[in-house]
Motif scaffolding. Structure first.
Motif, PDB file in Angstrom:
ATOM      1  N   GLY A  17       0.748  -1.207  -0.063  1.00 48.19           N
ATOM      2  CA  GLY A  17       0.485  -0.135  -0.041  1.00 48.19           C
ATOM      3  C   GLY A  17       0.785   1.400  -0.160  1.00 48.19           C
ATOM      4  O   GLY A  17       1.488   1.507  -1.051  1.00 48.19           O
ATOM      5  N   SER A  18       1.047   2.004   1.048  1.00 50.09           N
ATOM      6  CA  SER A  18       1.360   2.854   0.881  1.00 50.09           C
ATOM      7  C   SER A  18       2.360   3.091   2.036  1.00 50.09           C
ATOM      8  O   SER A  18       3.389   4.156   2.331  1.00 50.09           O
ATOM      9  N   TRP A  19       2.995   2.080   2.401  1.00 49.72           N
ATOM     10  CA  TRP A  19       4.022   1.881   3.544  1.00 49.72           C
ATOM     11  C   TRP A  19       5.028   1.198   3.170  1.00 49.72           C
ATOM     12  O   TRP A  19       5.226   0.186   2.744  1.00 49.72           O
ATOM     13  N   TRP A  20       6.627   1.953   3.700  1.00 49.32           N
ATOM     14  CA  TRP A  20       7.129   1.774   3.282  1.00 49.32           C
ATOM     15  C   TRP A  20       8.543   0.496   4.265  1.00 49.32           C
ATOM     16  O   TRP A  20       8.211   1.335   5.667  1.00 49.32           O
ATOM     17  N   GLY A  21       9.259  -0.289   3.632  1.00 48.43           N
ATOM     18  CA  GLY A  21      10.254  -0.494   5.091  1.00 48.43           C
ATOM     19  C   GLY A  21      11.273   0.372   5.154  1.00 48.43           C
ATOM     20  O   GLY A  21      11.514   1.899   4.197  1.00 48.43           O
ATOM     21  N   GLN A  22      12.324   0.033   6.189  1.00 55.30           N
ATOM     22  CA  GLN A  22      13.572   0.935   5.737  1.00 55.30           C
ATOM     23  C   GLN A  22      13.861   0.515   4.927  1.00 55.30           C
ATOM     24  O   GLN A  22      15.438   2.143   4.976  1.00 55.30           O
ATOM     25  N   GLY A  23      14.770  -0.895   4.621  1.00 52.21           N
ATOM     26  CA  GLY A  23      15.333  -0.687   3.237  1.00 52.21           C
ATOM     27  C   GLY A  23      16.526  -1.257   3.792  1.00 52.21           C
ATOM     28  O   GLY A  23      17.474  -0.903   5.448  1.00 52.21           O
ATOM     29  N   THR A  24      17.517  -2.944   2.885  1.00 54.83           N
ATOM     30  CA  THR A  24      18.527  -3.446   3.385  1.00 54.83           C
ATOM     31  C   THR A  24      19.018  -3.433   2.324  1.00 54.83           C
ATOM     32  O   THR A  24      19.053  -3.353   0.641  1.00 54.83           O
ATOM     33  N   GLN A  25      20.729  -2.694   2.720  1.00 57.08           N
ATOM     34  CA  GLN A  25      21.266  -2.549   1.251  1.00 57.08           C
ATOM     35  C   GLN A  25      21.682  -4.249   0.630  1.00 57.08           C
ATOM     36  O   GLN A  25      22.469  -5.321   1.775  1.00 57.08           O
ATOM     37  N   VAL A  26      21.796  -4.506  -0.114  1.00 57.83           N
ATOM     38  CA  VAL A  26      22.364  -5.339  -1.195  1.00 57.83           C
ATOM     39  C   VAL A  26      23.621  -5.258  -2.245  1.00 57.83           C
ATOM     40  O   VAL A  26      23.817  -4.379  -3.091  1.00 57.83           O
ATOM     41  N   THR A  27      24.526  -5.228  -2.320  1.00 57.46           N
ATOM     42  CA  THR A  27      26.244  -4.929  -2.540  1.00 57.46           C
ATOM     43  C   THR A  27      27.201  -6.136  -3.381  1.00 57.46           C
ATOM     44  O   THR A  27      26.732  -6.793  -2.703  1.00 57.46           O
ATOM     45  N   VAL A  28      26.965  -6.037  -5.176  1.00 58.74           N
ATOM     46  CA  VAL A  28      26.921  -6.994  -5.680  1.00 58.74           C
ATOM     47  C   VAL A  28      28.158  -6.621  -6.259  1.00 58.74           C
ATOM     48  O   VAL A  28      28.943  -5.298  -6.653  1.00 58.74           O
ATOM     49  N   SER A  29      29.635  -7.785  -5.216  1.00 63.28           N
ATOM     50  CA  SER A  29      30.825  -6.524  -5.605  1.00 63.28           C
ATOM     51  C   SER A  29      31.984  -7.633  -5.595  1.00 63.28           C
ATOM     52  O   SER A  29      31.769  -8.932  -4.720  1.00 63.28           O
ATOM     53  N   SER A  30      33.371  -7.900  -6.303  1.00 63.93           N
ATOM     54  CA  SER A  30      33.853  -9.102  -6.876  1.00 63.93           C
ATOM     55  C   SER A  30      35.211  -8.472  -5.407  1.00 63.93           C
ATOM     56  O   SER A  30      35.976  -9.515  -5.232  1.00 63.93           O
TER      57      SER A  30
END
Length: 111
Positions: A98-111
């Motif tokens: 709906g109109s609600w969001w979480g705070q987010g989680t970082q995904v980093t793809v790196s070698s």
């Protein structure tokens, strides 16, 4: 009050996998569609995947065949299984309902 709490992000090498989770509270989870969005630095937030209350799912073209969204109504949780990760998948991933969001989680793809 609705709360969406994401977890499962981290650092992974290209080709690797991660599973994100989002636990919802303060809502009748089974009646609500759930979505995963992401925002990379300098870019707009974009839809990654969405799952309806009836378990129908749709995906951004960029992740089709690699990511899978699922939900467990007994646990009030929506998941995003991410396989074959690419550098361009690096972003903050957000859960939305709906109109609600979480705070987010970082995904980093790196070698």
């Amino acid at each position: 009050q609705v709360q969406l709490v994401e977890s499962g992000g981290g650092l992974v090498q290209p080709g690797g996998s991660l599973r994100l989770s989002c636990v919802a509270s303060g809502m009748i989870f089974r009646l609500n569609a759930m979505g995963w969005y992401r925002q990379a630095p300098g870019k707009e937030r974009e839809l990654v995947a969405r799952i309806s209350s009836g378990f129908r799912s749709n995906y951004a073209d960029s992740v089709k065949g690699r990511f899978t969204i699922s939900r467990d109504n007994a646990k009030n949780t929506v998941y995003l299984q991410m396989n074959s990760l690419k550098f361009e998948d690096t972003a903050v991933y957000f859960c939305k309902s709906g109109s609600w969001w979480g705070q987010g989680t970082q995904v980093t793809v790196s070698s």
